[in-house]
Motif scaffolding. Structure first.
Motif, short mmCIF file in Angstrom:
data_model
loop_
_atom_site.label_atom_id
_atom_site.label_comp_id
_atom_site.label_asym_id
_atom_site.label_seq_id
_atom_site.Cartn_x
_atom_site.Cartn_y
_atom_site.Cartn_z
N GLU A 16 5.46 7.59 2.91
CA GLU A 16 6.03 8.49 1.71
C GLU A 16 5.15 9.77 1.21
O GLU A 16 5.46 10.82 0.80
CB GLU A 16 6.46 7.65 0.26
N LYS A 17 3.80 9.24 1.43
CA LYS A 17 2.90 10.26 1.20
C LYS A 17 2.64 11.35 2.17
O LYS A 17 2.33 12.52 1.90
CB LYS A 17 1.16 9.65 1.23
N ASP A 45 8.49 1.62 0.62
CA ASP A 45 8.13 2.75 -0.11
C ASP A 45 9.38 3.65 -0.17
O ASP A 45 10.42 3.21 0.10
CB ASP A 45 6.75 3.32 -0.06
N ASP A 94 2.81 10.82 10.01
CA ASP A 94 1.57 11.26 9.03
C ASP A 94 0.81 12.41 9.86
O ASP A 94 -0.24 12.91 9.31
CB ASP A 94 0.72 10.14 8.82
#
Length: 260
Positions: A16-17, A45, A94
């Motif tokens: 999610e980040k 998440d 990511d």
């Protein structure tokens, strides 16, 4: 004439980040004919809900969800089964691509008549800040060199599906990307990278790439399970791997200025 479709394979797990920025780096490509296939490995998440919102606004992005946590290999394999592009590319949830990544790389493949290529890449930390480290590779990479060191950043590799077919992804949880590139090099013997950085690789805290002992363990497993080497042979290969890493490690520059 419409440019050929590129299928982008993206496994996700508790991302999610980072996932929004990763998707945006694909949406910002100057090359527009792509599909991004995201397979979520049972995130706990908000990864899935974030991607679902994005798919409502961009039909080129497709989300699939595994019913049980199975690892990156299964997630990539599931995404590959859904791919319909002439070219297959890889980007983890990511990592980031620079805007001209696809354009430059596909043009390099066309001009040099290559069914596969990769590129250099820059490293960033978990917060997205540059580590002033650029990973490079031999300009004529051989199977033997790759056998002892994975010079190919998975986020940079692209292959032509018409030439190789869809290359099966190993179901093992770690280092299946290295196995895939070894499969490629076994067929074409050598590979040439685009000699510039086209992506940002995020080194996360507690990741495999940040843990040397974990890296050694998983590489040893590749020699044992994929190459079917006995204990002695696998151990000798690991000695060669460690020599490569410590003495002949991939070249890198410490003075770059990376901007995202």
């Amino acid at each position: 004439m419409e440019k050929p479709l590129v299928s982008i394979i993206t496994p996700s797990f508790n991302s999610e980040k980072f996932i929004t920025e990763t998707i945006q780096s694909v949406q910002n490509q100057t090359y527009k004919n792509w599909e991004m296939i995201i397979v979520d490995d049972c995130s706990t998440d908000q990864t899935v809900s974030i991607v679902e919102e994005i798919t409502k606004k961009d039909s080129r992005i497709h989300l699939f969800k595994l019913i049980k946590n199975s690892g990156t290999g299964i997630a990539r394999s599931t995404a590959l089964a859904q791919a319909s592009g002439k070219f297959i590319a890889f980007l983890d949830a990511d990592d980031l691509w620079k805007p001209e990544k696809l354009d430059k790389q596909l043009d390099f493949m066309k001009v040099n008549k290559l069914p596969f290529t990769f590129s250099f890449y820059d490293c960033i930390n978990e917060g997205g800040n540059p580590l002033n480290k650029r990973i490079e590779a031999p300009l004529d990479l051989s199977y033997q060199q790759l056998f002892f060191c994975n010079y190919i950043g998975n986020l940079t590799g692209i292959y032509e599906a018409n030439y190789f077919g869809k290359i099966a992804v190993s179901p093992i949880r770690k280092r299946q990307d290295w196995i895939q590139w070894l499969t490629v090099l076994k067929k074409i013997k050598t590979a040439q990278p685009v000699p510039e950085s086209l992506a940002f690789y995020r080194i996360r805290e507690n990741s495999i790439s940040a843990s040397k002992m974990e890296l050694v363990k998983h590489n040893f497993a590749v020699y044992r399970t994929h190459h079917h080497l006995n204990l002695i042979s696998a151990t000798l290969c690991m000695v060669g791997f460690l020599f490569t890493q410590l003495i002949l490690k991939p070249r890198y520059s410490k003075t770059i200025k990376a901007s995202i």
